[in-house]
Design a protein around this motif. Structure first.
Motif, mmCIF file in Angstrom:
data_model
loop_
_atom_site.group_PDB
_atom_site.id
_atom_site.type_symbol
_atom_site.label_atom_id
_atom_site.label_comp_id
_atom_site.label_asym_id
_atom_site.label_seq_id
_atom_site.Cartn_x
_atom_site.Cartn_y
_atom_site.Cartn_z
ATOM 1 N N GLN A 215 78.778 89.636 67.851
ATOM 2 C CA GLN A 215 77.983 88.414 67.722
ATOM 3 C C GLN A 215 77.512 88.264 66.277
ATOM 4 O OE1 GLN A 215 73.809 87.818 69.286
ATOM 5 N NE2 GLN A 215 74.875 86.523 70.770
ATOM 6 N N ILE A 216 77.675 87.061 65.734
ATOM 7 C CA ILE A 216 77.302 86.770 64.352
ATOM 8 C C ILE A 216 76.118 85.819 64.371
ATOM 9 C CG2 ILE A 216 78.065 85.778 62.163
ATOM 10 C CD1 ILE A 216 80.907 86.513 62.969
ATOM 11 N N LEU A 217 75.048 86.151 63.661
ATOM 12 C CA LEU A 217 73.872 85.302 63.534
ATOM 13 C C LEU A 217 73.887 84.663 62.154
ATOM 14 C CD1 LEU A 217 73.002 87.176 65.954
ATOM 15 C CD2 LEU A 217 70.664 86.817 65.189
ATOM 16 N N CYS A 218 73.820 83.345 62.133
ATOM 17 C CA CYS A 218 73.889 82.614 60.873
ATOM 18 C C CYS A 218 72.706 81.652 60.787
ATOM 19 C CB CYS A 218 75.210 81.840 60.769
ATOM 20 S SG CYS A 218 75.453 81.015 59.186
ATOM 21 N N SER A 219 72.055 81.605 59.637
ATOM 22 C CA SER A 219 70.953 80.677 59.420
ATOM 23 C C SER A 219 71.446 79.238 59.538
ATOM 24 C CB SER A 219 70.345 80.913 58.032
ATOM 25 O OG SER A 219 69.465 79.879 57.689
ATOM 26 N N ASN A 220 70.650 78.401 60.203
ATOM 27 C CA ASN A 220 71.058 77.001 60.387
ATOM 28 C C ASN A 220 71.238 76.281 59.052
ATOM 29 O OD1 ASN A 220 71.054 77.133 63.201
ATOM 30 N ND2 ASN A 220 68.877 76.685 63.321
ATOM 31 N N THR A 221 70.343 76.560 58.105
ATOM 32 C CA THR A 221 70.452 75.916 56.796
ATOM 33 C C THR A 221 71.732 76.319 56.087
ATOM 34 O OG1 THR A 221 68.036 75.899 56.603
ATOM 35 C CG2 THR A 221 69.295 75.574 54.594
ATOM 36 N N LYS A 222 72.034 77.613 56.045
ATOM 37 C CA LYS A 222 73.253 78.074 55.378
ATOM 38 C C LYS A 222 74.497 77.621 56.126
ATOM 39 C CE LYS A 222 71.104 82.109 53.226
ATOM 40 N NZ LYS A 222 71.132 83.588 53.082
ATOM 41 N N LEU A 223 74.403 77.515 57.447
ATOM 42 C CA LEU A 223 75.562 77.094 58.224
ATOM 43 C C LEU A 223 75.948 75.657 57.902
ATOM 44 C CD1 LEU A 223 77.600 77.747 60.431
ATOM 45 C CD2 LEU A 223 75.915 77.023 62.123
ATOM 46 N N LEU A 224 74.944 74.779 57.764
ATOM 47 C CA LEU A 224 75.248 73.388 57.460
ATOM 48 C C LEU A 224 75.710 73.194 56.022
ATOM 49 C CD1 LEU A 224 72.455 71.379 59.308
ATOM 50 C CD2 LEU A 224 74.805 71.787 59.999
ATOM 51 N N GLN A 225 75.500 74.183 55.162
ATOM 52 C CA GLN A 225 75.974 74.093 53.786
ATOM 53 C C GLN A 225 77.452 74.455 53.650
ATOM 54 O OE1 GLN A 225 73.309 76.663 51.627
ATOM 55 N NE2 GLN A 225 71.621 75.190 51.634
ATOM 56 N N GLN A 226 78.058 74.971 54.735
ATOM 57 C CA GLN A 226 79.454 75.372 54.698
ATOM 58 C C GLN A 226 80.356 74.207 55.124
ATOM 59 O OE1 GLN A 226 79.949 78.415 53.514
ATOM 60 N NE2 GLN A 226 77.753 78.837 53.540
ATOM 61 N N THR A 227 81.622 74.317 54.739
ATOM 62 C CA THR A 227 82.647 73.400 55.244
ATOM 63 C C THR A 227 83.163 73.971 56.559
ATOM 64 O OG1 THR A 227 83.278 72.732 53.006
ATOM 65 C CG2 THR A 227 84.853 72.306 54.777
ATOM 66 N N ILE A 228 82.842 73.310 57.657
ATOM 67 C CA ILE A 228 83.103 73.836 58.990
ATOM 68 C C ILE A 228 84.342 73.147 59.572
ATOM 69 C CG2 ILE A 228 82.180 74.117 61.321
ATOM 70 C CD1 ILE A 228 79.388 74.072 60.094
ATOM 71 N N HIS A 229 85.261 73.945 60.089
ATOM 72 C CA HIS A 229 86.429 73.422 60.802
ATOM 73 C C HIS A 229 86.153 73.558 62.296
ATOM 74 C CE1 HIS A 229 88.961 73.495 57.101
ATOM 75 N NE2 HIS A 229 88.165 74.528 56.793
ATOM 76 N N ASN A 230 85.990 72.426 62.974
ATOM 77 C CA ASN A 230 85.706 72.416 64.404
ATOM 78 C C ASN A 230 87.012 72.147 65.153
ATOM 79 O OD1 ASN A 230 84.774 72.071 67.008
ATOM 80 N ND2 ASN A 230 82.971 70.926 66.396
ATOM 81 N N TYR A 231 87.622 73.218 65.673
ATOM 82 C CA TYR A 231 88.900 73.081 66.349
ATOM 83 C C TYR A 231 88.763 72.548 67.770
ATOM 84 C CZ TYR A 231 91.232 75.523 62.542
ATOM 85 O OH TYR A 231 91.746 75.850 61.306
ATOM 86 N N SER A 232 87.562 72.571 68.321
ATOM 87 C CA SER A 232 87.372 72.060 69.678
ATOM 88 C C SER A 232 87.437 70.539 69.732
ATOM 89 C CB SER A 232 86.022 72.536 70.227
ATOM 90 O OG SER A 232 85.995 73.942 70.345
ATOM 91 N N ALA B 16 67.147 71.849 59.834
ATOM 92 C CA ALA B 16 68.601 71.989 60.007
ATOM 93 C C ALA B 16 68.959 72.024 61.486
ATOM 94 C CB ALA B 16 69.089 73.259 59.310
ATOM 95 N N SER B 17 68.123 72.710 62.284
ATOM 96 C CA SER B 17 68.345 72.713 63.732
ATOM 97 C C SER B 17 68.201 71.320 64.317
ATOM 98 C CB SER B 17 67.353 73.674 64.400
ATOM 99 O OG SER B 17 67.476 73.639 65.797
ATOM 100 N N ALA B 18 67.198 70.560 63.818
ATOM 101 C CA ALA B 18 67.046 69.174 64.268
ATOM 102 C C ALA B 18 68.253 68.338 63.868
ATOM 103 C CB ALA B 18 65.763 68.580 63.685
ATOM 104 N N SER B 19 68.775 68.583 62.669
ATOM 105 C CA SER B 19 69.961 67.853 62.223
ATOM 106 C C SER B 19 71.166 68.163 63.106
ATOM 107 C CB SER B 19 70.273 68.204 60.770
ATOM 108 O OG SER B 19 71.449 67.569 60.338
ATOM 109 N N LYS C 83 75.042 66.498 65.761
ATOM 110 C CA LYS C 83 75.984 67.211 66.627
ATOM 111 C C LYS C 83 77.320 67.496 65.939
ATOM 112 C CE LYS C 83 73.963 65.117 70.738
ATOM 113 N NZ LYS C 83 74.190 64.262 71.934
ATOM 114 N N PRO C 84 77.314 68.222 64.816
ATOM 115 C CA PRO C 84 78.599 68.603 64.209
ATOM 116 C C PRO C 84 79.373 69.580 65.085
ATOM 117 C CG PRO C 84 76.784 69.737 63.134
ATOM 118 C CD PRO C 84 76.160 68.763 64.085
ATOM 119 N N PHE C 85 78.669 70.308 65.928
ATOM 120 C CA PHE C 85 79.288 71.206 66.899
ATOM 121 C C PHE C 85 78.323 71.398 68.052
ATOM 122 C CE2 PHE C 85 77.505 73.621 63.327
ATOM 123 C CZ PHE C 85 76.474 74.296 63.962
ATOM 124 N N LYS C 86 78.852 71.891 69.174
ATOM 125 C CA LYS C 86 78.052 72.133 70.365
ATOM 126 C C LYS C 86 78.325 73.537 70.876
ATOM 127 C CE LYS C 86 78.288 67.280 71.890
ATOM 128 N NZ LYS C 86 78.674 66.378 73.013
#
Length: 383
Positions: A232-249, A190-193, A198-201
């Motif tokens: 500070q929030i720590l989130c697993s890379n796998t679970k993070l990519l399973q979410q619908t992410i809104h990138n406002y940047s 997931a980190s490699a993905s 690059k869904p976010f930076k």
């Protein structure tokens, strides 16, 4: 004392046709190597220069790959030319065939390895790659290990080595290791993905579920997010990519929808003036693009207008400043025209007489009423 018998044997061996053919192959190969070296150096230089003149990203990869063309490949090509001119027999043909496959496999490995190295350097030079350097390095290392393992197995198989048992043992061992560390491997991939897609930076503001914050660090297993409230929030890379992410940047402009409610007592002529008035108020502010303003509906206690416009920036503070300026402008204009905003109103209406049912011992048909009845509307108030 000079050994004439040994010299005689050596002279007979030299005079044999096979030795002369072998020497001829060596000579032709040497001449061919020099010619090919000069020719390919010139051709590769021209190709690299042509590909390096801004043809695109893939041309940069091709130029980098061509730079890693091995001299061993040129030597193998020269030897093939020598064998094509002079026939040494099937034994030498088989040997050179194995050598040719070995050189091609090695050259393929060098080309792909150069492409992986160029990709790693390009990603690390990026802002996100600098914070994600460990992930990119690990991914590049994994690809290189797989690449050279495939090259080695291919060469061994071409040389006649039975690699079936070896590959089977590697497969079983790989399955066992993968089952043992499947969670870690999932986060690693997931980190490699994230590094590739690059869904976010780092520095981007994202929102998913009930979490909103800025990306601080993207690691091998987790991503660290600084929330709006400061923790500070720590989130697993796998679970993070399973979410619908809104990138406002990555938002180039912001669509804004707001409503405006005015009193039912507003005359129709003034109500018609409101959409052009709203348009004028929006267009008077910089970094905006007006879309529409309409009388949307007759609400329970108001005439409700819907307004849509665009803020030509992703900056949230700029959006709030623009909305505030529009609100103040509308307040001034509505105050000049004596147009009132709507608000919930409860009207009380008192009836003069309430009839009583018969059988209560009263001779009168009705008595004055002191009990109010109410209705929720913005109608006229009576007493």
């Amino acid at each position: 004392m000079f050994d004439w018998e040994s010299w005689r044997t050596w002279e007979i061996w030299i005079s044999q046709t096979s030795f002369l053919n072998f020497a001829l192959v060596i000579g032709i190969s040497a001449v061919s190597y020099v010619a090919l070296r000069v020719l390919m150096s010139s051709v590769l230089a021209r190709i690299v220069n042509w590909l390096s003149t801004g043809k695109g990203r893939w041309s940069d990869y091709a130029a980098e790959v061509f730079k890693h063309t091995s001299r061993l490949l040129i030597a193998a090509m020269a030897l093939q030319i020598g064998l094509a001119v002079v026939e040494l027999g099937p034994v030498w043909d088989a040997r050179v065939s194995h050598l040719w496959f070995l050189v091609l496999a090695l050259q393929f490995g060098l080309w792909v390895d150069a492409a992986i190295a160029y990709w790693k350097e390009g990603v690390i030079q990026d802002k996100a790659g600098q914070d994600n350097q460990l992930t990119v390095t690990m991914v590049a290392l994994m690809f290189r290990i797989v690449l050279w393992a495939v090259v080695l197995l291919s060469v061994l198989a071409n040389l006649g080595v039975d690699i079936t048992a070896f590959v089977a043992s590697l497969g079983i061992g790989g399955i066992a290791i993968a089952l043992a560390v499947q969670t870690l491997l999932g986060d690693l991939f997931a980190s490699a993905s994230i590094g590739v897609d690059k869904p976010f930076k780092t520095g981007h503001f994202i929102v998913f579920n009930d979490i909103a914050g800025t990306i601080e660090y993207i690691g091998l297993k987790t991503t660290r997010i600084r929330s709006l409230s400061g923790e500070q929030i720590l989130c697993s890379n796998t679970k993070l990519l399973q979410q619908t992410i809104h990138n406002y940047s990555r938002m180039s402009e912001r669509r804004v929808v707001f409503s405006l409610a005015i009193s039912f007592r507003t005359p129709v002529e003034k109500a018609r003036e409101l959409p052009p008035l709203i348009q004028q108020a929006v267009e008077a502010v910089e970094n905006t693009r007006f879309d529409r303003a309409h009388l949307l509906m007759f609400d329970d206690y108001a005439l409700r207008y819907e307004v849509v416009y665009y803020v030509l920036s992703a900056d949230y503070n700029l959006y709030m400043d623009i909305q505030q300026a529009i609100n103040f402008s509308l307040l001034e204009e509505l105050s000049k025209r004596n147009i009132k905003f709507a608000m919930p109103v409860r009207a009380l209406e008192f009836q003069e007489e309430v009839p009583l049912p018969k059988g209560h011992g009263f001779d009168q048909e009705a008595v004055p009423s002191t009990q109010p009845t109410s209705r929720s509307n913005e109608g006229s108030r009576k007493a």
